[in-house]
Write a protein that holds these residues in place. Structure first.
Motif, mmCIF file in Angstrom:
data_model
loop_
_atom_site.group_PDB
_atom_site.id
_atom_site.type_symbol
_atom_site.label_atom_id
_atom_site.label_comp_id
_atom_site.label_asym_id
_atom_site.label_seq_id
_atom_site.Cartn_x
_atom_site.Cartn_y
_atom_site.Cartn_z
ATOM 1 N N ARG A 431 0.722 -1.197 0.013
ATOM 2 C CA ARG A 431 -0.091 0.052 -0.262
ATOM 3 C C ARG A 431 0.786 1.368 -0.128
ATOM 4 N NH1 ARG A 431 -4.046 2.546 -1.861
ATOM 5 N NH2 ARG A 431 -4.870 3.978 -0.628
ATOM 6 N N GLU A 434 2.042 1.925 -3.422
ATOM 7 C CA GLU A 434 1.108 2.278 -4.236
ATOM 8 C C GLU A 434 0.805 3.686 -4.146
ATOM 9 O OE1 GLU A 434 -3.623 1.219 -5.281
ATOM 10 O OE2 GLU A 434 -2.507 0.099 -3.555
ATOM 11 N N ARG A 437 3.518 5.795 -5.490
ATOM 12 C CA ARG A 437 3.206 5.804 -7.246
ATOM 13 C C ARG A 437 2.204 6.894 -7.414
ATOM 14 N NH1 ARG A 437 4.278 0.266 -6.644
ATOM 15 N NH2 ARG A 437 2.086 -0.138 -6.951
ATOM 16 N N GLU A 443 9.585 5.071 -5.037
ATOM 17 C CA GLU A 443 9.228 4.442 -4.072
ATOM 18 C C GLU A 443 10.543 4.282 -2.977
ATOM 19 O OE1 GLU A 443 8.104 0.416 -5.556
ATOM 20 O OE2 GLU A 443 6.428 1.405 -6.962
#
Length: 632
Positions: A431, A434, A437, A443
């Motif tokens: 999560r 995600e 992004r 990341e």
């Protein structure tokens, strides 16, 4: 004096502590009235039990215990207060001087402070006391003050360092003000609460230290204090003789005096830093069971967020300040609603009050704030914790500064998810990646510390945290403040893209009306705590109806076309500490109508579908309470 009464009125702890301390002062001052005996007189029988003639019995030498309690209070209080005062003066001087002057001065003072902090307190007291034994009460006061200032100096230095780097202190330095004036006029007033709390902490330390030293025989045992009473009771074997009163009375009073100092300390901290207490509870709601008047909702989808007749503001010693005045606002599912207006018009107070995030002394005085049909103002603290971040979240102004500098970004992104039951490491990592992004961050920065990120990246991290649990509503209070215009534009475009992708609703607060026109579905204009105009963004841009909205839009230059001179709005908003009669914009309005605008408050009227305005230029309806009717 007003500050003292404010503390006592707002803090039950401080009031209780002051009451105990006052009672002890009265006992000490009225000693000759409350007892006819001398505390050192040995004219009575030994080991007399408490009774009418001797309220607390007598000692092994035939001294009246009640008389010793009363007269002993004088020296015990003197030791506590004077040692606390001297130690506080020393600690404040060293702490503030080191923070202000820095360099070698700070290095030397830090070394001295560290030496006193490292040395064991009680052994140091005993050693120093042994050299001045029998020199009187003032020697005990000086010994305790000399050994008890270091901790306060360290705490005060930390606070002084923070204030030393504040803009107003830097401005005073640049303007050439002398160090003495900067310290006493700019810095110390902002540290008054902490200094007072430090004084009571040190006074408590002094009372307990004197009692400990006297009990061990290192005090001035020839004088009468509550500590020396304990020494003589122990030396004469009071408990073996069953004379419990000789030990119980001074012991309980020392404990009670310590409690008084501790309560005053907590009370001052509570009043001067209300966030400490407020952090464990939600925004105070003072409507006392009053329900908001029902609102008429026009046709269309049921709103996700419905704020109805909300009154909110701040509780002050001089009365309530109504920063939000009878405001109603709906937000549809997936809608981007902009909230604009000058500084101090109530935008942030409205957002914080509706979401139960308004810090003390803020409070909600009336109205309702329904999220998906649930009134947030009615929820218990536990229910509210379950709703926050899951059903709605907040991005605060300059919130990039709230990241903890010593904790990696990953852990801070995990925090909200873990608080709502997501504990599987794989799910948390997936999560978090995600989310990064989604907001446009590599990341790899999950394992970075906040100082390794730029301002725009930190702001994106905060937005990612706000989106972690995919809430239905995100309230953003000027989230791009202090960022350059290029980064602002990038972040706002990403926010809008995320909104459309996830279908969340956004309330976006800003001063930049031109920005809202481009990004928002609908815009509400606030002035003096009221929403004076509300319309679809394009309709508002094409034809603002309220004179304030028109002047506000005219203050921003066009991106294209010839250069034009722009002017601000003359005058200033009215004070929110008073009740406003008539239209709040009356004094600044170029189209005001005397006898109408200054006497009556215009009702908010829908002049075309979706476009509401509160102005007599477009409707004769006036607002009286919650009822709008035609003016005579």
């Amino acid at each position: 004096m007003n500050g003292v009464w404010t503390i006592l009125r707002r803090s039950p702890r401080a009031a209780a502590g002051a009451g105990i301390l006052l009672a002890m002062f009265l006992l000490a001052l009225l000693a000759p009235v409350l007892t006819p005996y001398s505390p050192t007189s040995q004219d009575f029988s030994s080991w007399t039990t408490p009774g009418r003639e001797h309220l607390l019995g007598t000692t092994a030498l035939g001294q009246d215990v009640w008389a010793q309690i009363l007269y002993g209070a004088r020296k015990t209080l003197l030791i506590g207060l004077m040692a606390g005062l001297i130690a506080t003066v020393i600690g404040t001087t060293i702490g503030v001087a080191g923070a202000y002057f820095g360099g070698r001065v700070e290095d030397v003072l830090n070394v001295v402070t560290n030496v006193f902090l490292v040395l064991p307190g009680l052994p140091l007291l005993i050693i120093v006391s042994a050299f001045v034994r029998g020199a009187g009460v003032w020697s005990i006061i000086l010994v305790i003050a000399f050994t008890g200032w270091a901790w306060g100096a360290r705490v005060l230095r930390s606070q002084a360092l923070a204030i030393r780097n504040r803009d107003f202190v830097q401005a005073a330095i640049v303007s050439g003000e002398r160090p003495g004036r900067i310290i006493f006029a700019e810095m110390l007033p902002n540290m008054a609460g902490l200094i007072a709390a430090n004084f009571f902490s040190t006074a408590l330390y002094a009372v307990l230290s004197e009692a400990g030293l006297s009990f061990l025989g290192f005090g001035d045992v020839s004088s009468v204090t509550w500590g020396t009473m304990l020494y003589w009771a122990q030396a004469r074997g009071a408990l073996l003789q069953g004379a419990w009163w000789w030990i119980a009375a001074p012991g309980l009073l020392i404990a009670l005096l310590g409690t008084a100092f501790a309560l005053l300390n907590f009370g001052i901290d509570e009043v001067t830093n209300p966030k400490i207490v407020h952090s464990i509870r939600a925004t105070k709601v003072l409507r006392r069971g009053r329900k908001a008047a029902p609102r008429l909702v026009s046709g269309g989808p049921e709103p996700l967020m419905s704020i109805g007749h909300l009154d909110a503001g701040y509780v002050t010693p001089r009365g309530n300040v109504r920063a939000v005045r009878d405001v109603s606002l709906d937000v549809a599912p997936g809608e981007f609603v902009g909230l604009a207006g000058e500084s101090g018009c109530g935008k942030s107070t409205l957002a914080f009050a509706a979401t139960r995030l308004l810090d003390a002394p803020g409070a909600v005085f009336g109205g309702e704030a329904r999220l998906a049909g649930t009134d947030l103002l009615e929820l218990s603290n536990e229910d509210l914790r379950r709703v926050r971040w899951k059903d709605y979240s907040m991005v605060f102004q300059a919130s990039m500064n709230i990241l903890n500098p010593v904790i990696k970004v990953r852990e801070q992104v995990y925090d909200a998810m873990q608080a709502h039951g997501i504990t599987d490491p794989a799910k948390l990592d997936a999560r978090a990646r995600e989310l990064f992004r989604l907001v446009g961050i590599r990341e790899g920065y999950l394992d970075a510390y906040p100082h390794q990120l730029s301002g725009g990246m930190k702001q994106r991290v905060i937005i990612a945290i706000a989106l972690a649990l995919e809430p239905k509503l995100v309230v953003m209070d000027e989230p791009t403040t202090a960022l350059d215009v290029v980064v602002q534009r990038q972040i706002l475009q990403e926010i809008d893209a995320v909104r459309r992708r996830l279908g969340i609703s956004i309330i976006f607060i800003t001063h930049d009306l031109s920005l809202l026109v481009e990004m928002s579905d609908r815009i509400a204009i606030m002035y003096a705590g009221e929403i004076i105009e509300e319309a679809p963004a394009k309709a508002l841009y094409a034809g603002p109806k309220h004179p304030y909205t028109a002047r506000l839009m005219n203050a921003f230059p066009e991106l294209e076309g010839p250069n034009e001179r722009r002017e601000g709005i003359p005058g200033r908003p009215p004070p929110l500490s008073v009740e406003l009669r008539g239209c709040p914009f009356y004094d600044r309005c170029p189209s005001r109508m005397p006898g109408q605008c200054d006497e009556h408050k215009p009702a908010s009227v829908e002049i075309v579908p979706g476009h509401r305005v509160a102005c007599f230029l477009h409707s004769p309806l006036i607002k009286e309470g919650d009822v709008a009717h035609a003016a005579d």
